[in-house]
Design a protein around this motif. Structure first.
Motif, short mmCIF file in Angstrom:
data_model
loop_
_atom_site.label_atom_id
_atom_site.label_comp_id
_atom_site.label_asym_id
_atom_site.label_seq_id
_atom_site.Cartn_x
_atom_site.Cartn_y
_atom_site.Cartn_z
N LYS A 122 -30.40 11.33 -4.88
CA LYS A 122 -30.47 10.26 -3.70
C LYS A 122 -31.98 9.34 -4.38
O LYS A 122 -31.69 8.45 -4.64
N LEU A 123 -32.85 11.09 -5.18
CA LEU A 123 -34.05 10.09 -5.33
C LEU A 123 -33.76 9.37 -6.55
O LEU A 123 -34.59 8.40 -7.06
N ARG A 124 -33.21 9.43 -8.02
CA ARG A 124 -32.61 9.03 -8.51
C ARG A 124 -32.65 7.26 -8.75
O ARG A 124 -32.62 6.44 -9.27
N THR A 125 -31.23 7.64 -7.82
CA THR A 125 -30.63 6.00 -7.34
C THR A 125 -31.65 5.34 -7.23
O THR A 125 -31.26 4.28 -6.41
N ASP A 127 -35.27 5.34 -6.60
CA ASP A 127 -36.69 4.57 -7.84
C ASP A 127 -35.67 5.34 -9.07
O ASP A 127 -36.22 6.66 -9.29
N ARG A 128 -35.27 4.44 -9.56
CA ARG A 128 -34.87 5.29 -11.20
C ARG A 128 -35.73 5.27 -11.97
O ARG A 128 -35.91 5.71 -12.74
N LYS A 129 -37.23 5.32 -12.11
CA LYS A 129 -38.14 5.14 -12.27
C LYS A 129 -39.44 6.54 -12.05
O LYS A 129 -40.00 6.84 -13.38
N ALA A 130 -38.56 6.97 -10.42
CA ALA A 130 -39.16 8.32 -10.55
C ALA A 130 -39.07 9.33 -11.36
O ALA A 130 -37.98 9.67 -11.79
N LYS A 131 -39.45 10.20 -11.63
CA LYS A 131 -40.57 11.81 -12.08
C LYS A 131 -39.77 12.61 -10.90
O LYS A 131 -41.04 13.11 -10.74
N VAL A 132 -38.78 12.54 -10.62
CA VAL A 132 -38.46 13.88 -9.50
C VAL A 132 -38.35 14.97 -10.10
O VAL A 132 -36.96 15.49 -11.20
N ALA A 133 -38.09 15.92 -8.62
CA ALA A 133 -38.13 17.35 -9.29
C ALA A 133 -37.40 17.68 -7.86
O ALA A 133 -38.37 18.14 -6.81
N VAL A 134 -36.00 18.89 -8.11
CA VAL A 134 -35.68 19.22 -6.65
C VAL A 134 -36.07 20.68 -6.93
O VAL A 134 -35.05 21.10 -7.42
N VAL A 135 -36.11 21.81 -6.02
CA VAL A 135 -36.17 23.22 -6.18
C VAL A 135 -35.05 23.67 -4.85
O VAL A 135 -35.28 23.46 -4.15
N ALA A 136 -34.24 23.92 -5.18
CA ALA A 136 -33.27 25.19 -4.51
C ALA A 136 -34.09 26.29 -4.45
O ALA A 136 -33.86 27.33 -4.92
N TRP A 137 -34.61 26.46 -2.59
CA TRP A 137 -35.90 28.14 -3.17
C TRP A 137 -35.18 29.12 -1.94
O TRP A 137 -35.19 28.55 -0.71
N LEU A 138 -34.67 29.67 -3.08
CA LEU A 138 -34.03 31.11 -1.66
C LEU A 138 -35.01 32.54 -2.31
O LEU A 138 -34.32 33.63 -3.24
N GLY A 139 -36.29 31.87 -1.40
CA GLY A 139 -36.66 33.28 -2.14
C GLY A 139 -37.53 34.23 -1.37
O GLY A 139 -38.33 34.23 -1.04
N ALA A 283 -33.60 8.76 3.82
CA ALA A 283 -34.76 9.40 4.94
C ALA A 283 -35.26 10.26 3.70
O ALA A 283 -36.38 10.09 3.73
N VAL A 284 -35.16 11.14 3.77
CA VAL A 284 -35.68 12.56 3.11
C VAL A 284 -35.96 12.43 1.65
O VAL A 284 -37.49 11.77 0.91
N ALA A 285 -34.83 11.24 1.26
CA ALA A 285 -35.64 10.67 -0.70
C ALA A 285 -37.08 9.54 -0.51
O ALA A 285 -37.88 10.01 -0.64
N GLN A 286 -37.06 8.79 0.72
CA GLN A 286 -38.13 7.59 1.51
C GLN A 286 -39.40 8.95 1.25
O GLN A 286 -40.45 8.25 0.51
N VAL A 287 -38.63 9.94 2.07
CA VAL A 287 -40.03 10.66 2.03
C VAL A 287 -41.01 10.87 1.04
O VAL A 287 -41.92 10.70 0.81
N ALA A 288 -40.07 12.59 0.68
CA ALA A 288 -40.73 11.98 -1.15
C ALA A 288 -41.12 11.60 -1.91
O ALA A 288 -41.82 11.80 -3.00
N LEU A 289 -40.60 10.49 -1.60
CA LEU A 289 -40.82 9.06 -2.96
C LEU A 289 -41.60 8.33 -2.58
O LEU A 289 -42.48 7.48 -3.36
N GLY A 290 -42.75 8.85 -0.55
CA GLY A 290 -43.75 7.84 -0.31
C GLY A 290 -43.68 6.65 0.02
O GLY A 290 -44.04 6.54 -0.23
N THR A 291 -42.52 6.19 0.43
CA THR A 291 -41.68 4.48 0.39
C THR A 291 -41.60 5.00 1.89
O THR A 291 -41.26 3.72 2.73
N GLU A 292 -41.03 5.85 3.11
CA GLU A 292 -40.37 5.97 4.34
C GLU A 292 -42.24 5.69 5.05
O GLU A 292 -43.28 6.35 5.12
N THR A 293 -41.51 4.79 5.80
CA THR A 293 -42.91 4.76 7.50
C THR A 293 -42.11 5.23 8.82
O THR A 293 -41.64 4.79 9.48
N ALA A 294 -43.61 5.95 9.02
CA ALA A 294 -43.26 6.18 10.51
C ALA A 294 -42.68 4.69 11.02
O ALA A 294 -43.94 3.84 11.36
#
Length: 294
Positions: A122-125, A127-139, A283-294
């Motif tokens: 969802k992040l890649r689609t 904003d295709r220019k964004a450099k993103v990584a997602v971590v599945a954290w079961l730590g 919406a989570v993708a927009q939050v992570a990309l900094g484009t979601e507004t309150a």
């Protein structure tokens, strides 16, 4: 997290004895995160030694892997060495190494590995220019089922300490990356307790959360706090109670908590927030990309 027996959970909250804790030594320090390349190499070797299905994971990117007990694993989707936007997903009750890939009860949408890939694409689609990584954290070791451990925060506090150490390690290697923490269900408590230790984290997201280990969003270290609780989520039926150290108090979806609401269109229940087609995933993708507004 599977659907609870609500009467049993309420009974635990109201009748469980008040625990008396003996004095304990200070917790051991969280080990430092090695370089990404070293962590990937060591985790792949550990998977090969574990054998079985885990040996087939060795070609993926895991920053940690431990099959002991219920097991722990931290997988990266995307290129963390180049990412400017990093999303860390923290799962909740009943998540173990055995269902990390296939999901609780064999339901794929519950699997941290599947959810991480859904967020990544969802992040890649978006904003295709964004450099993103997602971590599945079961730590950490989530509670098993809806019992006493699930209505207390001991597991979440231990998880928060480990999560904070992990995120600090990522920041040392990617100091300019924007970090978003996303906690689902009990995982939202872990995220909430870790957030005050991580003042550089930009956004904290709670999905289907019973609480966040705080009375108000302003207690979470200054990050923007977002919350989603779908109408069909059974979490709505859990009482917002706290009796001594039992219960999680106010949910982040309660308007008085002060979190920013996220849309939940297309979310069919507690485990559907990060499924393709849900408004919450968008919406989570927009939050992570900094484009979601309150």
């Amino acid at each position: 997290m599977s659907k609870p027996l609500l009467s049993a959970a309420a009974l635990l909250l109201l009748t469980a004895p008040i625990p008396v804790h003996p004095a304990t030594a200070a917790p051991a320090p969280v080990p430092a995160l090695p370089s990404f390349a070293v962590a990937y190499r060591d985790s792949a070797a550990a998977m090969q030694r574990a054998g079985g299905p885990y040996a087939t994971w060795a070609g993926r990117r895991f920053l940690s892997f431990d099959p002991a007990g219920d097991g722990t694993a931290v997988e990266v989707v995307g290129d963390l060495t180049k990412a400017d936007r990093v999303v860390v997903l923290v799962p909740g009750v009943d998540t173990t190494l055995k269902n990390f890939d296939r999901g609780l009860g064999g339901v794929a949408r519950r699997a941290p590995a599947v959810q991480a890939r859904a967020v990544y694409w969802k992040l890649r689609t978006t904003d295709r220019k964004a450099k993103v990584a997602v971590v599945a954290w079961l730590g950490y070791d989530p509670p098993e089922g809806i019992g006493l451990a699930a209505v207390r925060e001991q597991r979440a506090r231990a998880g928060a300490r480990a999560l904070a150490g992990f995120v600090e390690g990522v920041r040392r290697q990617r100091p300019r990356a924007s970090v978003t923490l996303v906690g689902h269900s009990y995982g939202a408590i872990v995220v909430g307790l870790a957030a005050p230790r991580l003042p550089f984290v930009h956004d904290v997201v709670a999905l289907g959360a019973p609480g966040m280990g705080a009375a108000h969003a302003s207690d979470l270290g200054g990050a923007r706090v977002w919350s989603a609780l779908a109408p069909a989520d059974w979490m709505r039926r859990i009482p917002q109670l706290r009796v001594f150290d039992l219960g999680h108090g106010r949910r982040p979806s309660d308007p008085s908590f002060g979190a920013l609401p996220l849309p939940t269109d297309g979310v069919a229940g507690h485990d559907y927030y990060l499924t393709p087609g849900s408004a919450t995933l968008d919406a989570v993708a927009q939050v992570a990309l900094g484009t979601e507004t309150a």
